[in-house]
Design an enzyme around this catalytic site. Structure first.
Site, short mmCIF file in Angstrom:
data_model
loop_
_atom_site.label_atom_id
_atom_site.label_comp_id
_atom_site.label_asym_id
_atom_site.label_seq_id
_atom_site.Cartn_x
_atom_site.Cartn_y
_atom_site.Cartn_z
N HIS A 28 58.68 46.29 44.38
CA HIS A 28 58.21 45.05 43.77
C HIS A 28 59.34 44.50 42.91
O HIS A 28 60.21 45.25 42.45
CB HIS A 28 56.96 45.31 42.95
CG HIS A 28 55.74 45.52 43.79
ND1 HIS A 28 54.49 45.05 43.42
CD2 HIS A 28 55.57 46.12 44.98
CE1 HIS A 28 53.61 45.37 44.36
NE2 HIS A 28 54.24 46.03 45.31
N ASN B 137 55.78 41.37 44.95
CA ASN B 137 56.48 41.97 46.08
C ASN B 137 57.84 41.32 46.33
O ASN B 137 58.03 40.12 46.11
CB ASN B 137 55.63 41.82 47.34
CG ASN B 137 54.51 42.83 47.39
OD1 ASN B 137 54.75 44.03 47.49
ND2 ASN B 137 53.28 42.35 47.33
N CYS C 263 51.98 40.48 40.19
CA CYS C 263 52.00 41.87 39.71
C CYS C 263 50.84 42.04 38.74
O CYS C 263 50.81 41.42 37.68
CB CYS C 263 53.31 42.18 39.00
SG CYS C 263 53.37 43.88 38.39
N HIS D 235 59.35 50.37 49.38
CA HIS D 235 58.48 49.22 49.08
C HIS D 235 58.70 48.88 47.61
O HIS D 235 58.09 49.47 46.72
CB HIS D 235 57.03 49.65 49.35
CG HIS D 235 56.00 48.61 49.12
ND1 HIS D 235 55.11 48.21 50.08
CD2 HIS D 235 55.66 47.90 48.01
CE1 HIS D 235 54.28 47.31 49.60
NE2 HIS D 235 54.60 47.10 48.33
N ARG E 204 48.30 41.52 53.67
CA ARG E 204 47.40 42.49 53.05
C ARG E 204 47.78 42.74 51.59
O ARG E 204 47.13 42.26 50.69
CB ARG E 204 47.41 43.80 53.85
CG ARG E 204 46.23 44.75 53.51
CD ARG E 204 46.40 45.55 52.24
NE ARG E 204 47.56 46.44 52.25
CZ ARG E 204 47.91 47.18 51.21
NH1 ARG E 204 47.23 47.13 50.07
NH2 ARG E 204 49.01 47.94 51.28
N ASP E 205 48.85 43.45 51.37
CA ASP E 205 49.23 43.81 50.01
C ASP E 205 49.51 42.58 49.16
O ASP E 205 49.26 42.58 47.95
CB ASP E 205 50.46 44.72 50.04
CG ASP E 205 50.83 45.24 48.66
OD1 ASP E 205 49.93 45.70 47.95
OD2 ASP E 205 52.01 45.17 48.29
#
Length: 288
Positions: free
Chosen positions: A209, A249, A240, A207, A15-16
């Site tokens: 990055h 990520n 990004c 979370h 997803r992300d």
């Protein structure tokens, strides 16, 4: 503070990660990727989102992704929902876990949610209440918990207050996101300390990055503070959007390798994880 021996890894790549890739991965390949991730031992895998395909074409067909999966009862497949319409579609597709994301800054909220923070939070409150009334679990995200691309460094209390509010509304867990990847271990520690003063560690995740190349160091600092759940994306999917060409990520395979080297148990097979990484790289036409 004692440090837990087991770390839970939440996979956000399907997803992300994929929603920020230029290429659109077919539904069949997204299903295959999620199956490979589950086979590797991951118990929570973000399966997609129910947002308008006009805005996020990479996530079109999430209903078919869910229909193509039949995981064991101990595997969760959260899907992002932006509003009540998205929630209705997710529930119709059989989603049992949904996710909402709120922004720690006013500028990011207006730019990404098309609403000021107060309006957005009112919307999320409705979504969370409706989801829970229908028997679904809700995961929350706090974006820009460390740094905002529009406002710069974010006050730790701003992220902490938002995390606490999401928990009060009913989220079983809230993930604190370093959206731009600018965070340092010191800033991450300050943000997490503020959140821990308001929310138990068991209800928080991180979370990070990897834009600045510090995601693993930030994660270690979070674990030292008692955090036991970490988000990551297979193959570092996602890029990004604020730093073209930069890493996005934190890569799941790098995270699991580091955690294993440090003596933590993740329940994830690195070899199987490598197969998932190689599969999605081929799908995206990447050679490294």
């Amino acid at each position: 503070m004692s440090i837990a021996h087991t770390i839970r890894v939440v996979e956000v790549g399907p997803r992300d990660g994929l929603q920020n890739e230029a290429s659109i991965v077919p539904v069949a390949a997204r299903i295959a990727l999620i199956r490979l991730l589950i086979d590797a031992g991951l118990k929570t895998v973000e399966a997609g989102s129910f947002v308008s395909p006009r805005w996020v074409p990479q996530m079109a067909g999430t209903d078919r992704v869910l229909a193509g999966l039949d995981p064991d009862g101990d595997v969760a497949l959260p899907v992002l929902v932006p509003n009540l319409k998205g929630l209705e579609a997710a529930r119709a597709a059989g989603a049992e876990t949904v996710a909402v994301f709120a922004a720690a800054t006013e500028s990011f909220s207006r730019a990404n949610l098309n609403a000021d923070r107060a309006t957005a939070m009112g919307r999320f409150a409705e979504v969370i209440a409706a989801a829970m009334a229908g028997g679904a679990r809700v995961r929350g995200y706090v974006s820009c918990a460390v740094h905002c691309p529009y406002e710069g460094w974010v006050a730790p209390d701003a992220a902490a207050d938002l995390a606490a509010r999401l928990v009060e509304l009913g989220c079983y867990e809230v993930s604190l996101c370093d959206t731009t990847g600018q965070g340092t271990p010191e800033r991450a520690e300050a943000m997490i300390s503020a959140a821990l003063a308001r929310v138990p560690a068991a209800r928080l995740a991180v979370h990070f990055h990897d834009t600045g190349g510090r995601a693993l160091d930030n994660t270690e600092r979070a674990i030292e503070q008692g955090i036991t759940t970490v988000d990551s994306a297979i193959a570092g999917l996602g890029g990004c959007p604020y730093s073209p060409g930069a890493a996005g990520n934190l890569a799941t395979e790098k995270l699991v390798a580091r955690l294993t080297a440090l003596g933590f148990d993740t329940g994830i097979d690195l070899s199987a994880l490598g197969r998932a990484r190689d599969f999605i790289r081929r799908e995206l036409g990447r050679t490294h």
